[in-house]
Design a protein around this motif. Structure first.
Motif, PDB file in Angstrom:
ATOM      1  N   GLU A  63       0.831  -1.200   0.000  1.00  0.00           N
ATOM      2  CA  GLU A  63       0.000   0.000   0.000  1.00  0.00           C
ATOM      3  C   GLU A  63       0.866   1.249   0.000  1.00  0.00           C
ATOM      4  OE1 GLU A  63      -3.135  -0.105   2.890  1.00  0.00           O
ATOM      5  OE2 GLU A  63      -3.485  -2.230   2.500  1.00  0.00           O
ATOM      6  N   GLY A  64       0.383   2.262  -0.692  1.00  0.00           N
ATOM      7  CA  GLY A  64       1.112   3.521  -0.759  1.00  0.00           C
ATOM      8  C   GLY A  64       2.443   3.395  -1.449  1.00  0.00           C
ATOM      9  N   ASP A  65       2.612   2.352  -2.273  1.00  0.00           N
ATOM     10  CA  ASP A  65       3.880   2.107  -2.970  1.00  0.00           C
ATOM     11  C   ASP A  65       5.050   2.061  -1.982  1.00  0.00           C
ATOM     12  OD1 ASP A  65       5.361   1.568  -5.295  1.00  0.00           O
ATOM     13  OD2 ASP A  65       5.902   3.680  -5.510  1.00  0.00           O
ATOM     14  N   LEU A  66       4.818   1.436  -0.824  1.00  0.00           N
ATOM     15  CA  LEU A  66       5.825   1.361   0.233  1.00  0.00           C
ATOM     16  C   LEU A  66       5.974  -0.077   0.699  1.00  0.00           C
ATOM     17  CD1 LEU A  66       7.728   2.627   2.334  1.00  0.00           C
ATOM     18  CD2 LEU A  66       5.713   3.125   3.733  1.00  0.00           C
ATOM     19  N   ASP A  67       7.181  -0.613   0.561  1.00  0.00           N
ATOM     20  CA  ASP A  67       7.505  -1.975   0.975  1.00  0.00           C
ATOM     21  C   ASP A  67       8.411  -1.896   2.198  1.00  0.00           C
ATOM     22  OD1 ASP A  67       8.273  -4.617   1.233  1.00  0.00           O
ATOM     23  OD2 ASP A  67       8.808  -4.874  -0.874  1.00  0.00           O
ATOM     24  N   LEU A  68       7.916  -2.359   3.334  1.00  0.00           N
ATOM     25  CA  LEU A  68       8.689  -2.295   4.574  1.00  0.00           C
ATOM     26  C   LEU A  68       9.217  -3.658   5.025  1.00  0.00           C
ATOM     27  CD1 LEU A  68       6.646   0.341   6.620  1.00  0.00           C
ATOM     28  CD2 LEU A  68       8.826   0.634   5.427  1.00  0.00           C
ATOM     29  N   ARG A  69       9.318  -4.592   4.089  1.00  0.00           N
ATOM     30  CA  ARG A  69       9.889  -5.895   4.444  1.00  0.00           C
ATOM     31  C   ARG A  69      11.391  -5.771   4.667  1.00  0.00           C
ATOM     32  NH1 ARG A  69       8.099  -9.405  -0.495  1.00  0.00           N
ATOM     33  NH2 ARG A  69       8.440  -7.381  -1.439  1.00  0.00           N
ATOM     34  N   ASP A  70      11.932  -6.767   5.403  1.00  0.00           N
ATOM     35  CA  ASP A  70      13.382  -6.863   5.582  1.00  0.00           C
ATOM     36  C   ASP A  70      14.070  -6.759   4.235  1.00  0.00           C
ATOM     37  OD1 ASP A  70      14.124  -7.282   8.337  1.00  0.00           O
ATOM     38  OD2 ASP A  70      13.130  -9.237   8.233  1.00  0.00           O
ATOM     39  N   GLY A  71      15.109  -5.974   4.163  1.00  0.00           N
ATOM     40  CA  GLY A  71      15.870  -5.824   2.934  1.00  0.00           C
ATOM     41  C   GLY A  71      15.310  -4.794   1.969  1.00  0.00           C
ATOM     42  N   GLN A  72      14.092  -4.330   2.208  1.00  0.00           N
ATOM     43  CA  GLN A  72      13.456  -3.343   1.333  1.00  0.00           C
ATOM     44  C   GLN A  72      13.250  -1.998   2.027  1.00  0.00           C
ATOM     45  OE1 GLN A  72      12.830  -4.037  -1.915  1.00  0.00           O
ATOM     46  NE2 GLN A  72      13.807  -5.986  -1.443  1.00  0.00           N
ATOM     47  N   SER A  73      13.053  -2.012   3.327  1.00  0.00           N
ATOM     48  CA  SER A  73      12.615  -0.810   4.042  1.00  0.00           C
ATOM     49  C   SER A  73      13.586   0.358   3.912  1.00  0.00           C
ATOM     50  CB  SER A  73      12.339  -1.124   5.510  1.00  0.00           C
ATOM     51  OG  SER A  73      13.486  -1.633   6.147  1.00  0.00           O
ATOM     52  N   TYR A  74      14.883   0.108   3.984  1.00  0.00           N
ATOM     53  CA  TYR A  74      15.835   1.220   3.938  1.00  0.00           C
ATOM     54  C   TYR A  74      15.721   2.007   2.635  1.00  0.00           C
ATOM     55  CZ  TYR A  74      20.088   3.940   4.111  1.00  0.00           C
ATOM     56  OH  TYR A  74      20.980   4.993   4.097  1.00  0.00           O
ATOM     57  N   THR A  75      15.789   1.310   1.502  1.00  0.00           N
ATOM     58  CA  THR A  75      15.734   2.027   0.219  1.00  0.00           C
ATOM     59  C   THR A  75      14.353   2.615  -0.047  1.00  0.00           C
ATOM     60  OG1 THR A  75      15.289  -0.019  -0.991  1.00  0.00           O
ATOM     61  CG2 THR A  75      17.585   0.693  -0.847  1.00  0.00           C
ATOM     62  N   GLN A  76      13.325   2.048   0.556  1.00  0.00           N
ATOM     63  CA  GLN A  76      11.962   2.552   0.393  1.00  0.00           C
ATOM     64  C   GLN A  76      11.680   3.778   1.264  1.00  0.00           C
ATOM     65  OE1 GLN A  76       8.938   1.035  -1.315  1.00  0.00           O
ATOM     66  NE2 GLN A  76      10.682   0.577  -2.622  1.00  0.00           N
ATOM     67  N   LEU A  77      12.505   3.978   2.296  1.00  0.00           N
ATOM     68  CA  LEU A  77      12.264   5.065   3.235  1.00  0.00           C
ATOM     69  C   LEU A  77      13.259   6.223   3.134  1.00  0.00           C
ATOM     70  CD1 LEU A  77      11.432   3.070   6.505  1.00  0.00           C
ATOM     71  CD2 LEU A  77       9.855   4.467   5.171  1.00  0.00           C
ATOM     72  N   VAL A  78      14.524   5.917   3.227  1.00  0.00           N
ATOM     73  CA  VAL A  78      15.551   6.946   3.403  1.00  0.00           C
ATOM     74  C   VAL A  78      15.831   7.680   2.090  1.00  0.00           C
ATOM     75  CG1 VAL A  78      17.920   7.393   4.142  1.00  0.00           C
ATOM     76  CG2 VAL A  78      16.521   5.688   5.344  1.00  0.00           C
ATOM     77  N   ASN A  79      15.667   8.989   2.143  1.00  0.00           N
ATOM     78  CA  ASN A  79      15.846   9.872   0.975  1.00  0.00           C
ATOM     79  C   ASN A  79      14.928   9.494  -0.177  1.00  0.00           C
ATOM     80  OD1 ASN A  79      17.901  11.606   2.063  1.00  0.00           O
ATOM     81  ND2 ASN A  79      19.319   9.901   1.807  1.00  0.00           N
ATOM     82  N   HIS A  80      13.822   8.875   0.136  1.00  0.00           N
ATOM     83  CA  HIS A  80      12.847   8.459  -0.879  1.00  0.00           C
ATOM     84  C   HIS A  80      11.626   9.357  -0.763  1.00  0.00           C
ATOM     85  CE1 HIS A  80       9.977   6.009  -3.088  1.00  0.00           C
ATOM     86  NE2 HIS A  80      10.976   5.258  -3.503  1.00  0.00           N
ATOM     87  N   PRO A  81      11.234  10.024  -1.833  1.00  0.00           N
ATOM     88  CA  PRO A  81      10.089  10.936  -1.729  1.00  0.00           C
ATOM     89  C   PRO A  81       8.784  10.205  -1.438  1.00  0.00           C
ATOM     90  CG  PRO A  81      10.949  10.866  -3.985  1.00  0.00           C
ATOM     91  CD  PRO A  81      11.809   9.982  -3.164  1.00  0.00           C
ATOM     92  N   ALA A  82       7.997  10.813  -0.576  1.00  0.00           N
ATOM     93  CA  ALA A  82       6.633  10.340  -0.349  1.00  0.00           C
ATOM     94  C   ALA A  82       5.811  10.852  -1.516  1.00  0.00           C
ATOM     95  CB  ALA A  82       6.100  10.895   0.969  1.00  0.00           C
ATOM     96  N   PHE A  83       4.999  10.021  -2.114  1.00  0.00           N
ATOM     97  CA  PHE A  83       4.254  10.485  -3.283  1.00  0.00           C
ATOM     98  C   PHE A  83       3.058  11.356  -2.911  1.00  0.00           C
ATOM     99  CE2 PHE A  83       2.048   6.455  -2.521  1.00  0.00           C
ATOM    100  CZ  PHE A  83       0.723   6.791  -2.737  1.00  0.00           C
ATOM    101  N   GLN A  84       2.636  11.327  -1.640  1.00  0.00           N
ATOM    102  CA  GLN A  84       1.470  12.102  -1.230  1.00  0.00           C
ATOM    103  C   GLN A  84       1.792  13.567  -0.935  1.00  0.00           C
ATOM    104  OE1 GLN A  84       2.699   9.431   0.485  1.00  0.00           O
ATOM    105  NE2 GLN A  84       1.075   8.006   0.995  1.00  0.00           N
ATOM    106  N   VAL A  85       3.009  13.867  -0.504  1.00  0.00           N
ATOM    107  CA  VAL A  85       3.412  15.216  -0.098  1.00  0.00           C
ATOM    108  C   VAL A  85       4.814  15.504  -0.628  1.00  0.00           C
ATOM    109  CG1 VAL A  85       1.987  15.194   2.000  1.00  0.00           C
ATOM    110  CG2 VAL A  85       4.340  14.385   2.099  1.00  0.00           C
ATOM    111  N   THR A  86       5.270  16.714  -0.432  1.00  0.00           N
ATOM    112  CA  THR A  86       6.595  17.096  -0.934  1.00  0.00           C
ATOM    113  C   THR A  86       7.679  16.913   0.117  1.00  0.00           C
ATOM    114  OG1 THR A  86       6.184  19.391  -0.347  1.00  0.00           O
ATOM    115  CG2 THR A  86       5.668  18.735  -2.607  1.00  0.00           C
ATOM    116  N   LEU A  87       7.621  15.823   0.848  1.00  0.00           N
ATOM    117  CA  LEU A  87       8.638  15.460   1.836  1.00  0.00           C
ATOM    118  C   LEU A  87       9.213  14.105   1.475  1.00  0.00           C
ATOM    119  CD1 LEU A  87       6.722  16.229   5.169  1.00  0.00           C
ATOM    120  CD2 LEU A  87       8.566  17.586   4.180  1.00  0.00           C
ATOM    121  N   ASP A  88      10.422  13.841   1.962  1.00  0.00           N
ATOM    122  CA  ASP A  88      10.937  12.482   1.879  1.00  0.00           C
ATOM    123  C   ASP A  88      10.274  11.658   2.969  1.00  0.00           C
ATOM    124  OD1 ASP A  88      12.592  12.935  -0.260  1.00  0.00           O
ATOM    125  OD2 ASP A  88      14.424  13.115   0.933  1.00  0.00           O
TER     126      ASP A  88
END
Length: 141
Positions: A63-88
């Protein structure tokens, strides 16, 4: 006598106000995080993301184009833009500019609901550990 009494009362009022409980500069006692939870990604992954988030952001749903599984969460979160707002999603060293914190706290300006939607909300102590991880540079540790 009256002058002494007035001066004494005035000093008590002024002195009491300086020690007041509602002072914004009064230090607070930190609340210990849950046992085992540390401000590292591996600990947050194990103690928070896996039990509370992966149901909607992982194995069976992204959901929300966000994968928080082991091995995925770091690249999906850190310095990754949120598509809903203009924040990472996570801005290293800046939890106040990290959309993850806003969503976890349910702050005004978020799109959708406070997270997690189907589990109990995270405690302040848990969010503080995530905030500390971000303050520490949001390392892949």
């Amino acid at each position: 006598m009256r002058l002494v009494l007035t001066a004494t009362l005035l000093s008590l009022v002024v002195g009491g106000a300086a020690c007041g409980g509602d002072s914004p500069t009064r230090p607070t006692v930190p609340i210990a995080p849950p046992a085992g939870l540390q401000p590292t990604l591996s600990s947050i992954q194990r103690e928070i993301f896996n039990p509370s988030c992966v149901e909607h952001h992982g194995d069976h749903a992204i959901e929300g184009d966000l994968d928080l599984r082991d091995g995925q969460s770091y690249t999906q979160l850190v310095n990754h833009p949120a598509f809903q707002v203009t924040l990472d999603r996570v801005e290293p060293n800046d939890p106040e500019a990290s959309y993850l914190i806003l969503k976890l706290e349910g702050r005004p300006g978020i799109v959708g609901d406070r997270m997690p939607p189907s589990a109990p909300f995270l405690s302040s102590a848990q969010i503080d550990v995530i905030r500390q991880w971000i303050n520490n540079g949001a390392q892949n540790n």
